[in-house]
Design a protein around this motif. Structure first.
Motif, PDB file in Angstrom:
ATOM      1  N   ILE A 130       0.854  -1.191   0.000  1.00 30.81           N
ATOM      2  CA  ILE A 130       0.000   0.000   0.000  1.00 30.81           C
ATOM      3  C   ILE A 130       0.891   1.243   0.000  1.00 30.81           C
ATOM      4  CG2 ILE A 130      -1.765   1.290   1.258  1.00 30.81           C
ATOM      5  CD1 ILE A 130      -2.787  -1.338   2.384  1.00 30.81           C
ATOM      6  N   PHE A 131       0.564   2.185  -0.862  1.00 32.62           N
ATOM      7  CA  PHE A 131       1.346   3.433  -0.913  1.00 32.62           C
ATOM      8  C   PHE A 131       0.454   4.549  -1.456  1.00 32.62           C
ATOM      9  CE2 PHE A 131       1.987   1.084  -4.811  1.00 32.62           C
ATOM     10  CZ  PHE A 131       1.796   2.032  -5.806  1.00 32.62           C
ATOM     11  N   ASP A 132       0.921   5.791  -1.324  1.00 28.06           N
ATOM     12  CA  ASP A 132       0.152   6.969  -1.746  1.00 28.06           C
ATOM     13  C   ASP A 132       0.625   7.483  -3.091  1.00 28.06           C
ATOM     14  OD1 ASP A 132      -1.445   7.076   0.534  1.00 28.06           O
ATOM     15  OD2 ASP A 132       0.071   8.197   1.660  1.00 28.06           O
ATOM     16  N   VAL A 133      -0.304   8.074  -3.839  1.00 28.94           N
ATOM     17  CA  VAL A 133      -0.010   8.770  -5.094  1.00 28.94           C
ATOM     18  C   VAL A 133      -0.424  10.221  -4.928  1.00 28.94           C
ATOM     19  CG1 VAL A 133      -0.572   8.999  -7.544  1.00 28.94           C
ATOM     20  CG2 VAL A 133      -0.257   6.728  -6.527  1.00 28.94           C
ATOM     21  N   ARG A 134       0.502  11.125  -5.206  1.00 34.76           N
ATOM     22  CA  ARG A 134       0.233  12.560  -5.150  1.00 34.76           C
ATOM     23  C   ARG A 134       0.196  13.108  -6.575  1.00 34.76           C
ATOM     24  NH1 ARG A 134      -1.314  11.564  -0.827  1.00 34.76           N
ATOM     25  NH2 ARG A 134      -0.244  11.878   1.172  1.00 34.76           N
ATOM     26  N   VAL A 135      -0.838  13.877  -6.884  1.00 40.37           N
ATOM     27  CA  VAL A 135      -0.994  14.446  -8.227  1.00 40.37           C
ATOM     28  C   VAL A 135      -0.783  15.953  -8.165  1.00 40.37           C
ATOM     29  CG1 VAL A 135      -2.557  14.808 -10.172  1.00 40.37           C
ATOM     30  CG2 VAL A 135      -2.583  12.625  -8.931  1.00 40.37           C
ATOM     31  N   GLU A 136      -0.010  16.466  -9.113  1.00 40.83           N
ATOM     32  CA  GLU A 136       0.167  17.901  -9.262  1.00 40.83           C
ATOM     33  C   GLU A 136      -0.281  18.315 -10.655  1.00 40.83           C
ATOM     34  OE1 GLU A 136       4.163  19.072  -8.433  1.00 40.83           O
ATOM     35  OE2 GLU A 136       3.976  18.775  -6.269  1.00 40.83           O
ATOM     36  N   ALA A 137      -0.956  19.457 -10.741  1.00 41.84           N
ATOM     37  CA  ALA A 137      -1.367  20.025 -12.035  1.00 41.84           C
ATOM     38  C   ALA A 137      -0.701  21.379 -12.183  1.00 41.84           C
ATOM     39  CB  ALA A 137      -2.883  20.165 -12.111  1.00 41.84           C
ATOM     40  N   VAL A 138       0.011  21.566 -13.294  1.00 45.11           N
ATOM     41  CA  VAL A 138       0.684  22.836 -13.567  1.00 45.11           C
ATOM     42  C   VAL A 138      -0.303  23.762 -14.262  1.00 45.11           C
ATOM     43  CG1 VAL A 138       2.649  23.947 -14.651  1.00 45.11           C
ATOM     44  CG2 VAL A 138       2.866  21.608 -13.798  1.00 45.11           C
ATOM     45  N   GLY A 139      -0.575  24.907 -13.663  1.00 41.22           N
ATOM     46  CA  GLY A 139      -1.582  25.820 -14.188  1.00 41.22           C
ATOM     47  C   GLY A 139      -1.085  26.689 -15.329  1.00 41.22           C
TER      48      GLY A 139
END
Length: 478
Positions: A130-139
């Motif tokens: 089990i692990f986390d996914v972080r999402v970033e969106a460049v504006g």
């Protein structure tokens, strides 16, 4: 004997069961993904051996119900897959032979952020990671617009950017990189991410402003230059317009800092197009305001008939110039001495400018060859083949052989969305600025910047060296 056989069978099963034991391994740290790009979610077993015959299930442990991706009985079984993942997940079947069950997510969405579980099950054993996914969106690149002056003479600037995730930081910086306080701040969130809007009041002590929007791994920045002397008489409309025009001129200074070198070529093309769209939107906001105010401050240009080429006819009110008789008359000595154009079909405005700023408009509708702008009063009016460029005292744009150009050295072809019918000319003598605008479409045509004016400037109008089109150029006062 039977007892010995039974013990051997039990030992054999225990040994076989232990031989299938394994650990499922995932990343120790959260996986960082960028919205719109692809990402690999690592998952494998240790020790490494084939998982082709096993069940591999990817799911969201923070969401109950359907799987993200399911592999079972040697094939993908995604009929019950979460809707937003359909067509966007992939296991590399060749890698399953090596014990690698990593999952590829394509065109990542902001909603993909969360906790993931990689579950691998054989006939006699199972384990998960089990692990986390972080999402970033460049504006989008920040867009700076001007919103007039307040009572103290401060210029209101607004910086706006959208499409970020998670919530970014927006800051104003002066030319030394010192952070400036915003007057107002707004932040909104929707399915596309966060939009931010900050307002600042600028006074004459600041000559360069940066608006920077940033997250941990991404930065977008826009720069605007403001001329101090524009604040000296801020109550006048001319000064307000100068600021607007300057903002348009420096809009080309938009630049973007991005720190992800692995972007694919198609992503770069998409980003460049998006930035162009943002720049166009910025110009659509500023230019109409600029021209609306400029048109209330037009100077009253009167053509100097005594400077006109003999083939030209200047109207009695000095507001129109057109072709006259085909051959024209030969100039006598007095006319040459008085400063008529001898070779080019040109004429000057009577007024001369040696400081400040001024604006005028000319109708060029249906004329197929024309040149407009300003020139030094001392230009050579007799010679032929003199380059119409700043080095020789000309700051012009024009139409020739169906091509619009800015007459630098060499000439610069202009890509215009529509054919100008009325051209606006703005000059700031002290700042060395000459700008041209399509008045009807309210768009920017070209700007000469950082020029050095050392003598009188005159409005300039020309129909070229040879012309058969009798349509007049008309100075517009309405």
């Amino acid at each position: 004997m039977k007892f010995i056989c039974l013990m051997l069978l039990i030992i054999s099963r225990i040994t076989g069961s232990r031989s299938e034991q394994y650990e499922v391994e995932g990343p120790a740290d959260p996986v960082l993904a960028v919205a719109g790009e692809d990402v690999i979610l690592p998952c494998s077993i240790k020790p490494s051996f084939s998982v082709v015959d096993m069940r591999v299930e990817w799911s969201r442990s923070d969401l109950r119900g359907s799987p993200v991706h399911l592999y079972e009985n040697h094939e993908d079984r995604n009929t019950a897959q979460i809707q937003s993942y359909r067509g966007r997940t992939k296991l590399i079947h060749q890698e399953l032979q090596r014990g690698n069950a990593s999952l590829k997510l394509s065109a990542v969405q902001i909603s993909y952020e969360g906790r993931y579980k990689c579950f691998i099950q054989s006939k006699s054993w199972f384990d998960d990671a089990i692990f986390d996914v972080r999402v970033e969106a460049v504006g989008s690149p920040p867009v700076i617009t001007a919103d007039g002056f307040d009572r103290s003479g401060g210029l209101h600037l607004q910086c706006e950017s959208e499409g970020w995730y998670p919530e970014p930081d927006l800051e104003w910086l002066d030319s030394e990189g010192v952070s400036l306080s915003s007057e107002t701040t707004e932040t909104h969130r929707n399915t596309d991410g966060f939009s931010v809007k900050h307002t600042i009041i600028v006074h004459c002590s600041i000559d360069k402003i940066h608006c920077r929007v940033k997250m941990k791994h991404h930065v977008q920045e826009t720069e605007v230059i403001i001329l101090n002397n524009m604040f000296y008489d801020w109550r006048t409309s001319v000064i307000l317009i100068s600021v607007f025009v300057l903002l348009i001129v420096i809009a080309g200074l938009l630049f973007v800092h991005k720190y992800r070198a692995h972007r694919r070529l198609k992503d770069k093309k998409s980003t460049i197009q998006h930035e162009r769209d943002q720049l166009l939107q910025s110009q659509k906001t500023i230019i109409p305001k600029a021209l609306t105010h400029l048109r209330t401050q037009k100077v009253n240009v009167i053509l100097d008939a005594d400077s006109a080429h003999p083939r030209l006819i200047v109207s009695d009110d000095g507001k129109q110039v057109e072709l006259g008789n085909k051959l024209g008359k030969k100039m006598d000595g007095n006319e040459e001495q008085n400063g008529r154009f001898k070779e080019y079909l040109s004429v000057l405005g009577k007024d001369k400018f040696s400081s400040g700023s001024f604006y005028y408009e000319v109708q060029v509708k249906e004329q197929t060859k024309w040149f407009l702008g300003v020139v030094r009063e001392s230009i050579n009016r007799k010679g032929f083949g003199i380059g119409m460029n700043p080095q020789n005292g000309y700051w012009t744009v024009g139409l020739r052989y169906g091509i619009y150009s800015a007459y630098n050295d060499p000439p610069v072809p202009l890509s215009l969305r529509v054919k100008p019918q009325r051209v606006g000319v703005f000059v700031d003598y002290d700042e060395g600025l000459v700008s041209f605008y399509d008045v009807e479409s309210m768009s920017h045509i070209h700007t000469y910047t950082d020029q050095s004016f050392t003598e009188n400037l005159c409005p300039f109008y020309s129909l070229g060296y040879w012309n058969t089109n009798s349509t007049p150029l008309i100075i517009c006062d309405d």
